[in-house]
Design a protein around this motif. Structure first.
Motif, short mmCIF file in Angstrom:
data_model
loop_
_atom_site.label_atom_id
_atom_site.label_comp_id
_atom_site.label_asym_id
_atom_site.label_seq_id
_atom_site.Cartn_x
_atom_site.Cartn_y
_atom_site.Cartn_z
N THR A 1 -7.90 5.52 0.85
CA THR A 1 -8.69 5.40 2.08
C THR A 1 -9.58 4.17 2.04
OG1 THR A 1 -8.68 7.80 2.41
CG2 THR A 1 -10.38 6.54 3.56
N GLN A 2 -10.24 3.94 0.90
CA GLN A 2 -11.11 2.78 0.77
C GLN A 2 -10.33 1.47 0.84
OE1 GLN A 2 -13.22 3.48 -2.89
NE2 GLN A 2 -14.92 4.51 -1.87
N ALA A 3 -9.19 1.42 0.16
CA ALA A 3 -8.38 0.21 0.16
C ALA A 3 -7.88 -0.11 1.56
CB ALA A 3 -7.21 0.36 -0.81
N GLU A 4 -7.36 0.92 2.25
CA GLU A 4 -6.83 0.71 3.59
C GLU A 4 -7.93 0.33 4.57
OE1 GLU A 4 -3.36 2.80 6.26
OE2 GLU A 4 -4.61 4.07 5.00
N SER A 5 -9.10 0.96 4.42
CA SER A 5 -10.21 0.67 5.31
C SER A 5 -10.70 -0.76 5.14
CB SER A 5 -11.36 1.65 5.05
OG SER A 5 -12.50 1.30 5.80
N ARG A 6 -10.85 -1.20 3.89
CA ARG A 6 -11.34 -2.56 3.65
C ARG A 6 -10.35 -3.61 4.15
NH1 ARG A 6 -13.66 -1.05 -2.34
NH2 ARG A 6 -15.78 -0.46 -1.67
N LEU A 7 -9.07 -3.36 3.92
CA LEU A 7 -8.07 -4.30 4.43
C LEU A 7 -8.09 -4.35 5.95
CD1 LEU A 7 -5.10 -3.48 2.02
CD2 LEU A 7 -6.33 -5.64 2.13
N SER A 8 -8.13 -3.18 6.59
CA SER A 8 -8.08 -3.12 8.05
C SER A 8 -9.32 -3.72 8.70
CB SER A 8 -7.92 -1.67 8.51
OG SER A 8 -6.70 -1.13 8.05
N LEU B 1 0.83 -1.20 0.00
CA LEU B 1 0.00 0.00 0.00
C LEU B 1 0.87 1.25 0.00
CD1 LEU B 1 -3.06 0.66 0.14
CD2 LEU B 1 -2.78 0.92 2.61
N GLU B 2 1.90 1.25 0.82
CA GLU B 2 2.79 2.41 0.91
C GLU B 2 3.53 2.63 -0.41
OE1 GLU B 2 4.08 5.73 2.74
OE2 GLU B 2 2.68 4.26 3.59
N LYS B 3 3.87 1.54 -1.07
CA LYS B 3 4.68 1.63 -2.29
C LYS B 3 3.88 2.08 -3.50
CE LYS B 3 8.09 -1.14 -4.84
NZ LYS B 3 9.26 -0.37 -4.41
N PHE B 4 2.62 1.64 -3.61
CA PHE B 4 1.87 1.84 -4.84
C PHE B 4 0.74 2.87 -4.75
CE2 PHE B 4 3.79 -2.34 -5.47
CZ PHE B 4 4.33 -2.19 -6.73
N SER B 5 0.40 3.32 -3.56
CA SER B 5 -0.75 4.22 -3.44
C SER B 5 -0.40 5.70 -3.58
CB SER B 5 -1.45 3.99 -2.08
OG SER B 5 -0.60 4.37 -1.02
N ALA B 6 0.86 6.00 -3.80
CA ALA B 6 1.27 7.41 -3.86
C ALA B 6 0.55 8.16 -4.98
CB ALA B 6 2.78 7.49 -4.06
N ASP B 7 0.27 7.49 -6.09
CA ASP B 7 -0.38 8.14 -7.23
C ASP B 7 -1.89 7.94 -7.25
OD1 ASP B 7 2.10 9.00 -8.14
OD2 ASP B 7 2.43 7.16 -9.30
#
Length: 257
Positions: free
Chosen positions: A120-127, A107-113
């Protein structure tokens, strides 16, 4: 004689490796390359053993003595410092290889762009949906059944689109893990067809000129805020998404054209 940082720093390499003692089994070994390595020689269960404590100057004399004290304390409790170090290293590698650790790295590597809402949605669903069930598992030990156990509750709630999106994110994490040597394959590939496809609902669209005219007249008759009125009037001229229209900047408008 006890060592000092200045003394260790002044040690020069020789043709063969040599040792300079600091006492209590701690010494610095100077290699022909000039590298200075901290070592602790001790006996455990009747056998002579050696524990590496790091390299100078990355590990200072004070830090080497602190590590020596920890090793001697373990010996006093009947534990082998070398085995404790191996166990700690293995646990550290295992924790760095959990699904959550790899997912956060991805997530840290690829979400910069990405757009902020996408991250936010990706991190929330994973968490919320993934980490509680399989975040602590080493990624190379996760099976298709483990992933399915994450997706089934989402499916049971009727959120089929979310289930497919979560599976997609899990797959992206696995593909990153494969690329970085953390696992051998993307296990989500075995789950194609396991979750029903969401039903597609087509939204009503205006396709006749008379209805389009009625929409334009309704926009002109809108008597709400000037900002919303302007947005409504621009929308059928520009054909952009509502979010793009709301966040448009003056620099994006070609006034000459």
């Amino acid at each position: 004689m006890r060592l000092s940082d200045a003394k260790v720093k002044s040690l020069r390499p020789k043709a063969m490796p040599y040792k300079v003692s600091d006492g209590q089994g701690l010494y610095v070994q100077v290699a022909p390359t000039g590298k200075r390595l901290w070592r602790y020689k001790y006996r455990f269960a009747g056998k002579e053993k050696l524990l590496a404590l790091g390299a100078f100057p990355e590990v200072s004399l004070r830090q080497a003595r602190e590590r020596l004290a920890e090793a001697r304390a373990a010996l006093a409790e009947g534990r082998d410092p070398s085995e404790l170090k191996k166990t700690a290293k293995a646990e550290g590698l295992a924790s760095a290889n959990t699904f959550e650790a790899v997912a956060r790295e991805w997530l840290e590597k690829f979400s910069a762009d990405w757009a902020p809402i996408t991250r936010t949605q990706a991190e929330s669903r994973l968490s919320r949906l993934v980490f509680p069930l399989m975040g602590a598992k080493p990624i190379d030990q996760i099976t298709p059944t483990d992933v399915l156990a994450v997706l089934r509750p989402i499916e049971a709630d009727g959120n089929l689109e979310t289930a497919h999106r979560v599976r997609q994110r899990i797959s992206e994490v696995f593909r990153y893990a494969v690329a970085t040597g953390r696992t051998e394959r993307d296990v989500t590939a075995d789950l194609r067809g396991a979750i029903p496809a969401p039903k597609v609902e087509h939204l009503a669209a205006i396709i006749t000129s008379d209805k389009l005219g009625g929409l334009l007249r309704a926009i002109d008759a809108y008597d709400g805020s000037p900002m919303v009125r302007a947005a409504l009037q621009l929308a059928p001229l520009l054909f952009v998404r509502p979010g793009e229209l709301r966040h448009a900047e003056w620099s994006e408008i070609d006034w000459a054209a």
